[in-house]
Scaffold this active site. Structure first.
Site, PDB file in Angstrom:
ATOM      1  N   TYR A   7       0.814  -1.233   0.000  1.00  0.00           N
ATOM      2  CA  TYR A   7       0.000   0.000   0.000  1.00  0.00           C
ATOM      3  C   TYR A   7       0.843   1.277   0.000  1.00  0.00           C
ATOM      4  O   TYR A   7       2.039   1.241   0.182  1.00  0.00           O
ATOM      5  CB  TYR A   7      -1.077  -0.010   1.076  1.00  0.00           C
ATOM      6  CG  TYR A   7      -0.697   0.048   2.547  1.00  0.00           C
ATOM      7  CD1 TYR A   7       0.605   0.067   3.009  1.00  0.00           C
ATOM      8  CD2 TYR A   7      -1.738   0.098   3.486  1.00  0.00           C
ATOM      9  CE1 TYR A   7       0.867   0.124   4.357  1.00  0.00           C
ATOM     10  CE2 TYR A   7      -1.465   0.155   4.846  1.00  0.00           C
ATOM     11  CZ  TYR A   7      -0.154   0.173   5.268  1.00  0.00           C
ATOM     12  OH  TYR A   7       0.104   0.235   6.595  1.00  0.00           O
ATOM     13  N   GLU A   8       0.164   2.365  -0.276  1.00  0.00           N
ATOM     14  CA  GLU A   8       0.794   3.677  -0.490  1.00  0.00           C
ATOM     15  C   GLU A   8       1.936   3.582  -1.507  1.00  0.00           C
ATOM     16  O   GLU A   8       3.023   4.108  -1.305  1.00  0.00           O
ATOM     17  CB  GLU A   8       1.237   4.296   0.840  1.00  0.00           C
ATOM     18  CG  GLU A   8       0.022   4.590   1.704  1.00  0.00           C
ATOM     19  CD  GLU A   8       0.221   5.696   2.724  1.00  0.00           C
ATOM     20  OE1 GLU A   8       1.120   6.531   2.533  1.00  0.00           O
ATOM     21  OE2 GLU A   8      -0.551   5.730   3.680  1.00  0.00           O
TER      22      GLU A   8
END
Lengths: 249, 379, 324
Positions: free
Chosen positions: B362-363
């Site tokens: 994620y990110e």
């Protein structure tokens, strides 16, 4: 009402204690210093009282006898919620010396309740609060496990050998507190940490004081022999050993 | 150069450590098993100011630097990343984004309650068909004169249910491509917003992740952050900072697993001695320690650059990439050191290993970080 | 020259710790050629007062004035200081418990007499006066030199032992402490007395439980074992923090520090803070299902197993011994 809390910094209670210089000094290399746990609970209770009573608690002050190196501990107290701090600039050599410094710094000031921890996690003198009270010629109550203020009156629980007494105490007095006074030490809030540096920390010069005791040498407990192990199935054997060999039961 | 932390930074780290050990540790395994959102814990965390650490004091934030934030993230993540991910989204995406690019009016209305911890924020970028390629936003914010009309679906949204304030990234003018994207502030309870079911995840199971559907949701124009078409740039710059938080989270996960493995190695005996005395284990521990030390330094450097107002996107991408990778490696080794026990929930390391995996995804996945890094190299 | 011992009673009877204090004082008195005087506060039967002589007191000073009915640290200190002066006492010995900790520091400051609290043995020398005490919550010891003429000590319990009660009937004297005229600042509202129950700090055997007991509902097993042994019950800090057991049962660095003859630890992993509170126990028995639990490092005997199986077995086996 004005509250003062005496705080000292001690090695973190999880620290493994070691000595140097022929066991004459504490090895400080790996020590993390914390607020003495008893003092931290005292401070926590003072902050709780301020949170619930508001302006009736005019101020919370902390006082420490220590060199400049103990300022992080004082800042932590300020971050937790004390309003201001006093540091007596002296090496805290022994209990009487520290109590004398505290009494000298406090006697010209005005506090209604002075809180001190029952014991300290370093040299376990269990003594500074009581000594200071005597030097200030102020009443003291020991082993306080609850402190409440209702309509300006101070109510405390103190533990005595074999029970707990509920008392009303007239101020000013020295409250020597133990576990139970607060459940857990307060964790400082982020804003509190950032504001700590802006709060007043007054440094006062030490008085001339005598030392009555001196720790001349330390030793660690003898290591224990190997643990003799039993299983669930032979608990009876253990009982036999405790009964016949160790003669404990 | 100065590698010494300030008094405040040390105090923050200690406060985070105390909070994590006292409040989070006791039930973390049960929460993970039941995918239970730690609502009470987040409330306490917000009361202590951990959700608005870096926001200026004048907006009721903590007024702290990024280094402090990194230290706190690491300590919380040693115990429970389902909690630290809430911190990460609030601090480095939502609050930072509004503070840096929002109007004064938006800051008063939205930032203040977020920074003081009264409200929680969420950042809505990912879509079912726009993950790594964030330029292809299918959520539409149609310009209706005085307001936008938003339609579309966002998914994998952290804090989707517990948040009150959303920043949603949506396409206004598809012809302009990513220059037609806007970032809009909106209250979660606005008419037309519905949530999908709680996502059942591999790790960070108790964080609050849902998809979010928008059906004719009206958002006033004054809720747009920045100029028309600023949304993509907003998202990318915000994510640059977010990566530092995730790098710190990854380091916390790695350090948490490492500390447990180190203790275990000094207690557990095999072949007549503590397993840490066997070279096979001792060298593993040495390798793990080196990786963590490196990872921390990278993460702190990116944080320092950000605090100095210097460009940090390149370093934060490197930190995110490296820290996530070593988190995966270190947690895997920690499970190995624990042997059979490591595979059991009771010993925490298997959970940390599951949590580590998400930091590579994620990110910005590790692959995206490499794109960012390589583009910086060759620009 | 004399040694003054604070002889504490509970519900009209002197505590075991008091007899230990006297045994200790008599040993010291022999070395410095002094007499032991015991101070008893509040009404006690002559038979009980005589016992103080059997354990070593030459003289018993009895204070029965109403103004000392309630323990007031300041008033008591003034009274004891008067007595010290009157009897020319050079060493004053208190138990290292709540009472001793309330009074000894004040007296020390009043007399400007060096205080050593938590003493664990007789002085290693008298000139200079050097004595051993516990420091760092039981994790180490220090030899302390006291430079003042008068010394105040608090003695750790079960650190010295009790002599055979062979002494003579003491001389018993009333002490009025007329010089103490102040008023107390405290007013007693109510008392919550622990009656009939063995006090944790007095107990020779302690049965204790940790988080490994999994919940308060399992404490009946601890209580049953304590019952057959005539032991007190205790717990670790997490247990009292969780509210499974009252705070006054918490044993450890920040709770009570105890030194029983036998300490039985059930479901206690052995965190360093807990060990600090029990390390002076003569014998430690640990019951734990985790073979790597650090408690086994300090235990003399260990049972590797689930408390649910071990405790009832243990209780049963001990019952059989006690019954036979």
């Amino acid at each position: 009402m004005k509250i003062l809390i005496c705080i000292s910094d001690v090695p973190d209670t999880t620290t493994k204690i070691k000595f140097t210089n022929d066991n004459k000094e504490l090895d400080q290399t790996e020590i993390q210093w914390i607020i003495n746990p008893w003092d931290e609970l005292a401070l926590t209770r003072a902050i709780e009282l301020k949170e619930s009573l508001g302006e009736k608690i005019e101020s919370i002050t902390v006082i420490n006898v220590g060199p400049a190196g103990s300022e992080p501990t004082i800042r932590k107290a300020l971050a937790m919620g004390a309003d201001n701090a006093i540091r007596v600039d002296a090496d805290p050599k022994e209990s009487y010396f520290v109590a004398y410094q505290l009494a000298e710094a406090i006697k010209s000031r005005d506090f209604d309740i002075i809180l001190a921890g029952l014991d300290s996690a370093d040299y376990n003198g269990a003594s500074v609060g009581g000594m200071m009270a005597e030097l200030l010629d102020m009443p003291s109550v020991s082993a306080i496990s609850a402190l409440n203020i209702e309509n300006g009156k101070v109510f405390i629980n103190r533990e005595i050998e074999g029970g707990t007494q509920k008392l009303e105490a007239q101020t000013p007095f020295v409250a020597i507190v133990q576990k139970g006074i607060a459940i857990e030490p307060k964790i400082p809030a982020m804003r509190g940490i950032m504001m700590a540096r802006t709060k007043p920390l007054e440094v006062v010069a030490p008085a001339n004081a005598d030392c009555l005791t001196e720790n001349i040498v330390y030793e660690l407990p003898q290591p224990k022999g190997a643990c003799r192990k039993f299983t669930e199935e032979n608990v009876n054997e253990l009982v036999d050993v405790l009964h016949k060999e160790a003669k404990l039961i | 150069m100065n590698f010494e932390f300030t008094e405040e930074q040390k105090m923050i780290r200690q406060a985070a450590k105390d909070f994590a050990e006292r409040e989070l540790l006791p039930d973390v395994i049960e929460r993970d098993t039941r995918s239970e959102f730690p609502a009470e814990h987040i409330k306490k965390l917000s009361e202590l100011g951990f959700l608005g650490m870096m926001t200026d004091l004048k907006y009721d934030g903590g007024g702290m630097d990024t280094i402090s934030y990194v230290l706190a993230m690491e300590e919380i993540s040693k115990i429970d990343s389902s909690v630290s991910v809430v911190m990460s989204v609030c601090n480095s995406l939502v609050n930072w984004g509004i503070e840096k690019f929002g109007s004064e009016k938006q800051k008063e209305k939205y930032l203040r309650p977020l920074a003081s911890g009264q409200k929680i924020g969420a950042f809505l970028l990912s879509e079912p068909e726009a993950g790594s390629d964030a330029t292809k936003q299918r959520t539409i914010a149609e310009d209706k004169g005085d307001h936008y009309l938003v339609n579309g679906t966002k998914n994998f949204i952290t804090n989707a249910n517990c948040a009150s304030t959303y920043i949603v990234i949506a396409q206004t003018d598809p012809e302009k491509g990513h220059k037609g994207i806007n970032a809009l502030l909106i209250e979660k309870d606005a008419p037309g917003i519905t949530l999908g079911p709680h996502d059942d995840k591999m790790g960070m199971r108790s964080s609050d992740t849902h998809s979010v559907m928008f059906t004719d949701v009206k958002i006033p124009k004054e809720n747009r952050i920045g100029e028309d078409g600023f949304g993509f740039k907003f998202a990318m710059q915000t994510l640059d900072g977010g990566r530092i938080g995730i790098a710190a989270q990854a380091n916390g996960i790695a350090a948490g697993a490492f500390e447990r493995a180190l203790n275990y190695s000094q207690e557990r005996k095999a072949f007549g001695t503590e397993i840490g005395n066997h070279q096979a284990i001792a060298f593993k521990l040495a390798d793990m320690a080196v990786k963590i030390e490196n990872a921390r330094n990278m993460c702190l450097k990116a944080a320092w650059l950000k605090d100095q107002n210097k460009p940090f996107g390149y370093q934060s991408a490197m930190a995110k990439l490296y820290c996530a990778d070593i988190a995966m490696e270190v947690t895997t080794e920690a499970v190995q050191i624990f042997g059979g026990y490591g595979y059991m929930k009771e010993y925490h390391v298997e959970r940390l290993m599951r949590e580590a995996k998400l930091t590579q995804i994620y990110e910005g996945t590790s692959e995206i970080q490499k794109i960012v890094i390589s583009r910086s190299l060759m620009k | 020259m004399t040694l003054l011992v604070y002889a504490e009673n509970r519900e009209g009877k002197f505590k075991k710790a008091t007899f230990e204090l006297l045994s200790y004082a008599e040993e010291l008195a022999k070395s410095i050629n002094a007499d032991v005087i015991a101070l008893s506060v509040n009404e006690i039967s002559p038979d009980e007062l005589n016992k103080l002589g059997h354990y070593g007191a030459k003289k018993v000073v009895s204070v029965t004035d109403e103004k000392f009915a309630l323990l007031d640290n300041k008033l008591y200190t003034s009274m004891i200081a008067n007595l010290v002066e009157k009897e020319n006492a050079e060493i004053i010995i208190f138990p290292d418990n709540l009472t001793g900790r309330a009074l000894a520091p004040r007296l020390s400051a009043k007399l400007k007499a060096g205080l050593v609290s938590g003493v664990v043995s007789a002085p290693s020398s008298y000139d200079p006066f050097v004595i051993k005490k516990k420091v760092f919550t039981g994790k180490a010891f220090a030899d302390v030199k006291v430079s003042s003429a008068i010394k105040v000590l608090t003695l750790s319990q079960n650190s010295f032992g009790i002599k055979d009660p062979s002494g003579d009937t003491p001389q018993i004297e009333d002490f009025k402490a007329e010089a103490v005229s102040e008023k107390s600042n405290i007013k007693l509202l109510s008392v919550d007395k622990i009656t009939g129950k063995l006090l944790l700090t007095d107990a020779e055997i302690v049965v204790s439980g940790g988080r490994g007991m999994r919940g308060p509902e399992n404490w009946n097993m601890i209580e049953e074992l304590a019952d057959v042994l005539g032991a007190a019950t205790a717990c670790t800090r997490p247990v009292s923090d969780e509210g499974w057991r009252p705070h006054d049962e918490h044993v450890g660095q920040t709770g009570k520090i105890i030194a029983p003859v036998l300490y039985i630890a059930c479901g206690i992993s052995g965190a360093i803070q807990h060990i600090g509170g029990i390390s002076s126990s003569k014998v430690i028995v640990a019951i734990n299902k985790d073979p790597d639990a650090p408690i086994f490092e300090v235990a003399d005997y260990g049972v590797l197993g689930d408390f649910k199986n071990v405790l009832p077995e243990l209780t049963k086996a001990i019952k059989e011994i006690k019954g036979s």
